[in-house]
Write an enzyme that holds these catalytic residues in place. Sequence first.
Site, PDB file in Angstrom:
ATOM      1  CB  VAL A  80      -0.929   0.035   1.238  1.00  0.00           C
ATOM      2  CG1 VAL A  80      -1.777   1.308   1.238  1.00  0.00           C
ATOM      3  CG2 VAL A  80      -1.832  -1.192   1.273  1.00  0.00           C
ATOM      4  CB  ALA A 125       4.814   2.614   0.964  1.00  0.00           C
ATOM      5  CE  LYS A 126       5.106  -1.523   8.234  1.00  0.00           C
ATOM      6  NZ  LYS A 126       5.940  -0.770   9.178  1.00  0.00           N
ATOM      7  N   GLY A 127       4.063  -2.925   3.351  1.00  0.00           N
ATOM      8  CA  GLY A 127       3.699  -4.156   2.652  1.00  0.00           C
ATOM      9  C   GLY A 127       3.551  -5.292   3.638  1.00  0.00           C
ATOM     10  CG  ASP A 166       7.150  -4.038  10.173  1.00  0.00           C
ATOM     11  OD1 ASP A 166       7.468  -3.032  10.825  1.00  0.00           O
ATOM     12  OD2 ASP A 166       6.082  -4.646  10.388  1.00  0.00           O
TER      13      ASP A 166
END
Length: 436
Positions: A80, A125-127, A166
């Site tokens: 995202v 952003a992050k996934g 992460d």
Amino acid sequence: MTTMPDSGQAAPMRTALSYVSPSGTSPWGTYLSQVDRVVPYLGPLARWAETLRRPKRALIVDVPIELDNGEITHFEGYRVQHNLSRGPGKGGVRYHPDVTLEEVMALSAWMTVKNAAVNLPYGGAKGGIRVDPKKLSLKELERVTRRYTSEIGLIIGPHQDIPAPDVNTNSQIMAWMMDTYSMNTGATATGVVTGKPVELGGSLGRVKATGRGVFVTGREALRRLKLPLEGARIAIQGFGNVGANAASMFAYHDAKVVAVQDHGGGVINNGGLDVAALTDHVARFGTVAGFKGGDALGLEEFWDVESDVLIPAALEGQITEARAKRLRTKIVLEAANGPTVPAADDILGQRGIVVLPDVICNAGGVIVSYFEWVQDFSSFFWSEDEINLRLDKILTGALSHIWSTAEKHNISLRTGAFTVACARILQARAERGLYP
Ligand code: NAD
């Protein structure tokens, strides 16, 4: 800065997004309520506030792999990009069986705010992949990582969106991601991810950066509240990368780490725990439980320990309403992401306990990720001392700006941090204008 909750703000009109739960207690719901609180302080920029409530782009990908036993299995992955107004997307990738699109949306939005709060030239952003990596062999983990990277290769890149580690991802996974992206594009692109091994363009100081940043923000908070660092009583939940590194920094500066809790138990020593010995114990036994240099501490008893600084450095949602009423501390340093539920935040404010919000307190990691990205582009690498000095300078300056913003508006440091960050994001949005 006030110790009162930032209540009474009018909730703006909102168009429901079809793909998220309306619950205010979900991570995305928590984020939206944080945005609502900040809107009254944004002046004319408030006209653009809806931008903050909508992710710019969300990609859902199928990640099929062949298991070692020959079976084919599928995982669901996400990337995202919440906001790209100030620069490329930046944020980690999480491997966890409970990851959802909604959680990744919230984490990506908090990255937008964190990057802007410390003035890095990034969006957010992050996934994530909905997978339990503990159930995969190393080869299966590599296949999952490479397929996921190929799938999100549509939207990541050194100038587009730069993933990082992460929960349950590490420098080896970043090395596979960098290699996969590079193979697909035909050129070695070290700057496509950060948190890489130092041999592949990683940065010195990255591993300890988040814990170091927690210490820096804590040191500054104590100074501003005219409390001594020397002898300050520190209680820490979580003794992993962040908690253990923060503990050793505080101990090095003659503060007293009196209580530590992790998933296996807790330990207390009012004279101060020997942090180096505790670190060795955890390396051997995997938990602080059973450490001989202190007395055992029950899971709930931890929240009653008298301290000057309490550091939640484990999971989200740990400081509940009930615990917020009991805490006997002066400062909460949010090393974990989202450790305080919104209702508890208000209680802490009413009780005069100063909360340094996650978006500034744990920003040390992304700041040194930024240094890594800059070093990769210039192919010129800095000494660890230089990195630590620059990290300290950026965090101290950012906290000073947030502190004075909070004092000016008589709001909490969290709303102060969101005010500084959201104004930067929306100023960029307004200057860029809408296209077409
Ligand atoms: P880690 O896996 O290295 O350590 C987690 C620690 O939490 C361990 O000591 C574990 O025992 C403890 N823990 C787990 N469940 C617990 C429970 N139920 N009760 C008490 N303790 C429990 O993780 P980390 O990298 O140190 O990250 C900790 C937090 O900091 C996370 O919220 C993470 O998102 C956040 N964070 C990490 C970084 C980073 O650079 N590593 C950056 C920003 C934010």
